[in-house]
Scaffold this active site. Structure first.
Site, short mmCIF file in Angstrom:
data_model
loop_
_atom_site.label_atom_id
_atom_site.label_comp_id
_atom_site.label_asym_id
_atom_site.label_seq_id
_atom_site.Cartn_x
_atom_site.Cartn_y
_atom_site.Cartn_z
N HIS A 131 7.08 44.71 67.62
CA HIS A 131 7.53 43.74 66.41
C HIS A 131 6.84 42.18 66.53
CE1 HIS A 131 11.04 42.54 69.26
NE2 HIS A 131 10.59 41.63 68.62
N ASP A 146 11.54 32.13 63.62
CA ASP A 146 12.66 32.69 63.40
C ASP A 146 13.85 31.95 64.21
OD1 ASP A 146 12.14 33.11 66.23
OD2 ASP A 146 11.34 35.24 65.56
N ASP A 180 8.32 46.85 71.52
CA ASP A 180 8.10 47.74 70.52
C ASP A 180 7.09 47.33 69.25
OD1 ASP A 180 9.68 45.77 69.05
OD2 ASP A 180 11.53 47.08 68.61
N GLU A 216 11.32 43.82 62.73
CA GLU A 216 11.33 45.05 63.55
C GLU A 216 10.63 46.41 63.13
OE1 GLU A 216 12.91 44.50 66.23
OE2 GLU A 216 14.92 43.75 66.10
#
Length: 272
Positions: free
Chosen positions: A143, A72, A141, A148
């Site tokens: 991801h 990314d 979380d 996400e």
């Protein structure tokens, strides 16, 4: 999915680096058939990169015929910015090894047409023959990359808007000022990662324990995107003890018993 539980962050990093090094060495890459490696950023893989550099400096590993694709990059952050993932990778890894610049692929978050940039990235991966091993980490979380919670598990490289939790987690890299953190990023998709022939995820610390619980103990869920690894035929998670505090006791004991029987942790910690 194989889960390897190590004593601490240092042991986890050695395990992961030795595992990656062995894969590259065994592959014996050539200019005509390079080893294609997927690369993450963030704090978790820093130890992994340091150990890979060490193995390279000892003359046991070469990156001359390794092609890399990063997961990314932020949108609208200059490549030369110290917190861009271009800067991260060259500062922490690429400038310390013998990789060829033309073999490094990182998404351009400043491209005039971001959709075309993402489409071309997928084409470049395909042209390289696909990714042999995708390394990665997970967010608190659950991801993976910037996929996400709620992301499609079949997604490909695209633009993603970051959640408030991710922005706040990344504040520490931007002088703890939430206003300085980019709100969007280009990211490979969950499907892009899952298309790799092998995936290796590193996970450390108590702040990742809840995510690891959902990724391992529960079923595949698009709200914990790294849980897609459960369906990968060659999916690996290597974690430290602190990341395991929320695992079910039976789950934890199963993987500890399995790795003791196979001797897998000792083998990779002491391989190079």
């Amino acid at each position: 999915m194989r889960v390897s539980i190590t004593k601490d962050y240092d042991e986890m990093s050695k395990w992961a680096a030795n595992y990656v090094a062995e894969k590259i060495i065994t592959f014996n890459p050539t200019p005509e058939k390079p080893f294609v490696l997927g690369c993450p950023t963030g704090s978790s893989p820093l130890g992994l990169y340091k150990q890979l550099i060490k193995i390279y400096e000892e003359g046991k590993l070469s990156f001359e015929n390794v092609v890399t694709f990063n997961m990314d990059e932020y949108v609208n952050l200059p490549e030369e910015h110290p917190e861009s993932y271009h800067s991260f990778m060259w500062t922490n890894f690429f400038s310390h090894i013998n990789i060829k610049k033309e073999n490094v692929h990182i998404l351009n978050g400043n491209a005039p047409d971001l959709a075309v940039e993402c489409e071309n990235y997928e084409k470049a991966i395909e042209a390289a023959g696909g990714i042999d091993l995708f390394m990665g980490g997970i967010g608190p979380d659950g991801h993976i990359a910037f996929n996400e919670p709620g992301s499609s598990l079949g997604s490909k490289t695209r633009v993603k808007t970051l959640t408030t939790n991710t922005i706040q987690a990344n504040c520490r890299f931007f002088n703890n000022d939430v206003n300085l953190v980019p709100k969007q990023a280009l990211t490979v998709g969950v499907g892009t990662v899952m298309a790799a022939r092998e995936v290796l995820i590193v996970c450390n610390g108590p702040q990742k324990s809840r995510a690891l619980h959902h990724i391992i103990d529960d079923g595949i869920n698009h709200m914990w995107t790294a849980s897609a690894l459960q369906s990968h035929p060659h999916g690996n998670i290597v974690c430290d003890e602190e990341a395991c505090v929320d695992l079910k006791v039976s789950t934890y004991q199963y993987f500890k018993d399995k790795q003791q029987l196979e001797g897998i942790v000792d083998r990779y910690v002491n391989l190079y």
